[in-house]
Scaffold this active site. Structure first.
Site, PDB file in Angstrom:
ATOM      1  N   SER A 154      -7.159  -3.444   8.197  1.00 41.97           N
ATOM      2  CA  SER A 154      -6.647  -4.620   8.898  1.00 41.97           C
ATOM      3  C   SER A 154      -6.568  -4.357  10.395  1.00 41.97           C
ATOM      4  O   SER A 154      -6.236  -3.241  10.819  1.00 41.97           O
ATOM      5  CB  SER A 154      -5.259  -4.981   8.381  1.00 41.97           C
ATOM      6  OG  SER A 154      -4.705  -6.004   9.183  1.00 41.97           O
ATOM      7  N   TYR A 167       2.988  -2.669   6.350  1.00 35.19           N
ATOM      8  CA  TYR A 167       1.596  -3.079   6.084  1.00 35.19           C
ATOM      9  C   TYR A 167       0.613  -2.238   6.903  1.00 35.19           C
ATOM     10  O   TYR A 167      -0.405  -1.760   6.385  1.00 35.19           O
ATOM     11  CB  TYR A 167       1.488  -4.562   6.447  1.00 35.19           C
ATOM     12  CG  TYR A 167       0.147  -5.210   6.242  1.00 35.19           C
ATOM     13  CD1 TYR A 167      -0.327  -5.504   4.969  1.00 35.19           C
ATOM     14  CD2 TYR A 167      -0.635  -5.588   7.339  1.00 35.19           C
ATOM     15  CE1 TYR A 167      -1.546  -6.148   4.793  1.00 35.19           C
ATOM     16  CE2 TYR A 167      -1.850  -6.226   7.170  1.00 35.19           C
ATOM     17  CZ  TYR A 167      -2.303  -6.504   5.894  1.00 35.19           C
ATOM     18  OH  TYR A 167      -3.507  -7.134   5.727  1.00 35.19           O
ATOM     19  N   LYS A 171      -2.348   0.086   5.617  1.00 35.18           N
ATOM     20  CA  LYS A 171      -3.742  -0.208   5.988  1.00 35.18           C
ATOM     21  C   LYS A 171      -4.342   0.924   6.821  1.00 35.18           C
ATOM     22  O   LYS A 171      -5.529   1.216   6.720  1.00 35.18           O
ATOM     23  CB  LYS A 171      -3.814  -1.531   6.751  1.00 35.18           C
ATOM     24  CG  LYS A 171      -3.528  -2.771   5.903  1.00 35.18           C
ATOM     25  CD  LYS A 171      -4.468  -2.873   4.728  1.00 35.18           C
ATOM     26  CE  LYS A 171      -4.601  -4.277   4.181  1.00 35.18           C
ATOM     27  NZ  LYS A 171      -5.412  -4.290   2.943  1.00 35.18           N
TER      28      LYS A 171
HETATM   29  P1  NAI Z   1      -4.855 -13.428  -0.889  1.00 36.07           P
HETATM   30  O1  NAI Z   1      -3.384 -13.388  -1.102  1.00 36.07           O
HETATM   31  O2  NAI Z   1      -5.540 -14.727  -0.976  1.00 36.07           O
HETATM   32  O3  NAI Z   1      -5.588 -12.419  -1.868  1.00 36.07           O
HETATM   33  C1  NAI Z   1      -5.038 -11.211  -2.299  1.00 36.07           C
HETATM   34  C2  NAI Z   1      -5.163 -11.160  -3.807  1.00 36.07           C
HETATM   35  O4  NAI Z   1      -4.665  -9.890  -4.259  1.00 36.07           O
HETATM   36  C3  NAI Z   1      -4.340 -12.222  -4.506  1.00 36.07           C
HETATM   37  O5  NAI Z   1      -5.176 -12.999  -5.343  1.00 36.07           O
HETATM   38  C4  NAI Z   1      -3.299 -11.435  -5.286  1.00 36.07           C
HETATM   39  O6  NAI Z   1      -2.943 -12.028  -6.528  1.00 36.07           O
HETATM   40  C5  NAI Z   1      -3.983 -10.105  -5.483  1.00 36.07           C
HETATM   41  N1  NAI Z   1      -3.029  -9.026  -5.734  1.00 36.07           N
HETATM   42  C6  NAI Z   1      -1.868  -8.798  -5.082  1.00 36.07           C
HETATM   43  N2  NAI Z   1      -1.236  -7.739  -5.607  1.00 36.07           N
HETATM   44  C7  NAI Z   1      -2.034  -7.267  -6.605  1.00 36.07           C
HETATM   45  C8  NAI Z   1      -1.929  -6.184  -7.499  1.00 36.07           C
HETATM   46  N3  NAI Z   1      -0.877  -5.371  -7.489  1.00 36.07           N
HETATM   47  N4  NAI Z   1      -2.939  -5.981  -8.374  1.00 36.07           N
HETATM   48  C9  NAI Z   1      -4.016  -6.799  -8.416  1.00 36.07           C
HETATM   49  N5  NAI Z   1      -4.150  -7.869  -7.601  1.00 36.07           N
HETATM   50  C10 NAI Z   1      -3.165  -8.088  -6.698  1.00 36.07           C
HETATM   51  O7  NAI Z   1      -5.106 -12.781   0.553  1.00 36.07           O
HETATM   52  P2  NAI Z   1      -6.455 -12.429   1.348  1.00 36.07           P
HETATM   53  O8  NAI Z   1      -6.244 -12.888   2.730  1.00 36.07           O
HETATM   54  O9  NAI Z   1      -7.650 -12.860   0.613  1.00 36.07           O
HETATM   55  O10 NAI Z   1      -6.361 -10.825   1.397  1.00 36.07           O
HETATM   56  C11 NAI Z   1      -7.309  -9.951   0.806  1.00 36.07           C
HETATM   57  C12 NAI Z   1      -7.170  -8.594   1.466  1.00 36.07           C
HETATM   58  O11 NAI Z   1      -7.551  -8.672   2.846  1.00 36.07           O
HETATM   59  C13 NAI Z   1      -5.760  -8.031   1.465  1.00 36.07           C
HETATM   60  O12 NAI Z   1      -5.803  -6.624   1.271  1.00 36.07           O
HETATM   61  C14 NAI Z   1      -5.274  -8.331   2.862  1.00 36.07           C
HETATM   62  O13 NAI Z   1      -4.235  -7.474   3.271  1.00 36.07           O
HETATM   63  C15 NAI Z   1      -6.540  -8.104   3.653  1.00 36.07           C
HETATM   64  N6  NAI Z   1      -6.587  -8.705   4.963  1.00 36.07           N
HETATM   65  C16 NAI Z   1      -6.599 -10.053   5.105  1.00 36.07           C
HETATM   66  C17 NAI Z   1      -6.662 -10.601   6.366  1.00 36.07           C
HETATM   67  C18 NAI Z   1      -6.731 -12.065   6.582  1.00 36.07           C
HETATM   68  O14 NAI Z   1      -6.872 -12.469   7.752  1.00 36.07           O
HETATM   69  N7  NAI Z   1      -6.654 -12.897   5.535  1.00 36.07           N
HETATM   70  C19 NAI Z   1      -6.661  -9.767   7.573  1.00 36.07           C
HETATM   71  C20 NAI Z   1      -6.679  -8.360   7.305  1.00 36.07           C
HETATM   72  C21 NAI Z   1      -6.628  -7.883   6.043  1.00 36.07           C
END
Ligand code: NAI
Length: 325
Positions: A154, A167, A171
Site C-alpha cells: 500500500s 495497517y 503492509k
Molecule cells: P475490499 O474490502 O473490497 O476487499 C477485500 C476483501 O478481502 C473483502 O472481500 C474481504 O471480505 C476479504 N477479506 C477480509 N478479511 C479476510 C480474511 N481474513 N480472509 C479472507 N478474506 C478476507 O477492499 P479492496 O480495496 O479491494 O482491497 C484489496 C486489497 O488491496 C487489500 O489488501 C487492501 O488493503 C489493498 N489496498 C487497497 C487500496 C485501495 O485503494 N482500495 C490501496 C492500497 C491497498
C-alpha cells in the site's frame, strides 16, 4: 503488439476475491483461461462477521461466462486457514501456479490509541494472512519449478498515511516478505512482486477523516492534484498490471509496482551514494555526520542493492568514487 497474456492451464489462488480488487482480478484471469480459487471470508471492511455469498457470487459469475472457479471461505489469518485455502486449490485443480495475497481490512485510529484488537486483527489478516497462504503455495510451486506471487502492499506504508500505523506496519512487512520470497524463489522459477493498488472500494467507508487533526498531513490531502484521476480510480485500472505480474511473460521479480489512476510505475528502494568517512578505522563523529548530511541525503548518484551483500559492493563503489579506497 505484445503477445496475449493468457493463463491456460494455470491455477490461481486469489484471497479476498469476493469483492473489490480481488474480484476483478479473478474475473479477468478466468476470462483469460485461469482456473481460479476464489477465497473470501465475507466479513465487513473492518473485519467483522463472515459470509459465503461474496465468493459464491464471483464463482457463479465466472462459471456463467464459461470459466472455471471454485469458492473457498476460510480466513487467511490462521495457519490452518492458509493451509485449507491452498488445499482447496489442489483438490479442485491439482496444483498452484499463481498466488495473489489480496485479502484485507482496515481499523484506522491515531497511533497512540491503537489497541490490541486493532493491531492484531490488521496484522493477522494482512501480514500473517499473506504468510500463511503463501507458505504452502510456495511449497507447491517449488515442487513444480514455477510460480508467481503478488503481495498487496500500500502507498500508506511506502509513502505514509496518518491514522494507519497498524495497517502500514502490516503492509510494510509485506514488502520484506515479497523480497525474501523473490530471492529464495529465484532458485525454483518463482517470482514475487509487491503491488501498491489504488481504487475506490468499500475500504473507503472505513477511512474516517479523524486524521485531519494532523495539520501537515491534512494539507497533503487538501493540496492533492486529482486531475489525472477522474473516473480512473476504479478497481479495473489495477487489473492489467496484476495480470501482467502474474503471467509467464513477466520476468520481473523482487520489485514494487504502483497502480494509480491508470499510471503504472515501478517504485524503487535505493540508497544514496552517501558520504564515506576518511580511510582508516576511526569512525566519524556525530558532528562529521551533521556536516555531511546534505551529501548523505543527495540522490544524484544512487545504488539499488538487491541483497544485503550487494550493499557492501555499493559502499565500496562509493568509497572508490570519493577517493577513500
Ligand atoms: P475490499 O474490502 O473490497 O476487499 C477485500 C476483501 O478481502 C473483502 O472481500 C474481504 O471480505 C476479504 N477479506 C477480509 N478479511 C479476510 C480474511 N481474513 N480472509 C479472507 N478474506 C478476507 O477492499 P479492496 O480495496 O479491494 O482491497 C484489496 C486489497 O488491496 C487489500 O489488501 C487492501 O488493503 C489493498 N489496498 C487497497 C487500496 C485501495 O485503494 N482500495 C490501496 C492500497 C491497498
Amino acid at each position: 503488439m505484445a503477445e496475449a497474456v493468457r493463463f491456460d492451464n494455470r491455477v490461481a489462488i486469489i484471497t479476498g476475491a469476493g469483492g473489490g480488487l480481488g474480484k476483478d482480478y479473478a474475473l479477468e484471469m478466468a476470462r483469460r483461461g485461469a482456473k481460479v480459487l476464489v477465497n473470501d471470508l465475507g466479513g465487513s471492511g473492518g473485519g467483522v462477521g463472515a459470509s459465503t455469498l461474496p465468493a459464491e457470487e464471483v464463482v457463479r459469475q465466472i462459471r456463467d461466462e464459461g470459466g472455471e472457479a471454485v469458492a473457498n471461505f476460510d480466513s487467511v489469518s490462521t495457519r490452518a486457514g492458509g493451509a485449507a485455502i491452498v488445499q482447496a486449490a489442489l483438490d479442485a485443480f491439482g496444483k498452484v501456479d499463481i498466488c495473489i495475497a489480496n485479502a484485507g481490512i482496515l481499523r484506522n485510529n491515531r497511533f497512540e490509541d491503537i489497541a490490541d484488537d486493532e493491531l492484531d486483527a490488521v496484522l493477522d489478516v494482512h501480514l500473517k494472512g499473506a504468510f500463511y497462504v503463501a507458505q504452502p503455495a510456495y511449497r507447491e510451486m517449488r515442487k513444480n519449478g514455477y510460480g508467481r506471487f503478488i503481495f498487496t502492499g500500500s502507498a500508506s506504508a511506502m509513502y505514509g498515511h496518518a491514522w494507519q500505523a497498524n495497517y502500514a506496519a502490516a503492509k510494510g512487512g509485506l514488502m520484506g516478505l515479497s523480497h525474501i520470497v523473490a530471492i529464495e524463489g529465484s532458485a525454483y522459477g518463482i517470482k514475487s512482486n509487491l503491488l501498491m493498488p489504488t481504487a475506490i472500494s468499500r475500504l473507503g467507508d472505513e477511512m474516517t477523516e479523524g486524521f485531519r487533526e494532523i495539520p501537515e498531513f491534512a494539507k497533503s490531502l487538501d493540496n492533492a492534484d486529482w486531475s489525472a484521476s477522474g473516473g480512473r480510480q476504479t478497481v479495473n485500472f489495477n487489473t492489467p498490471l496484476v495480470l501482467y505480474l502474474a503471467s509467464e511473460q513477466c520476468d520481473l521479480t523482487h520489485a514494487i509496482f504502483s497502480a494509480n489512476s491508470g499510471r503504472y510505475a515501478q517504485v524503487h528502494i535505493c540508497a544514496a551514494d552517501g558520504w564515506v568517512t576518511p580511510a582508516g578505522t576511526t569512525p566519524a563523529t556525530p558532528e562529521d555526520v551533521a556536516a555531511h548530511i546534505a551529501q548523505i541525503a543527495d540522490l544524484s548518484i544512487y545504488h539499488k542493492p538487491q541483497t544485503v551483500y550487494e550493499e557492501f559492493s555499493a559502499v565500496a563503489d562509493a568509497a572508490r568514487r570519493q577517493g577513500v579506497i
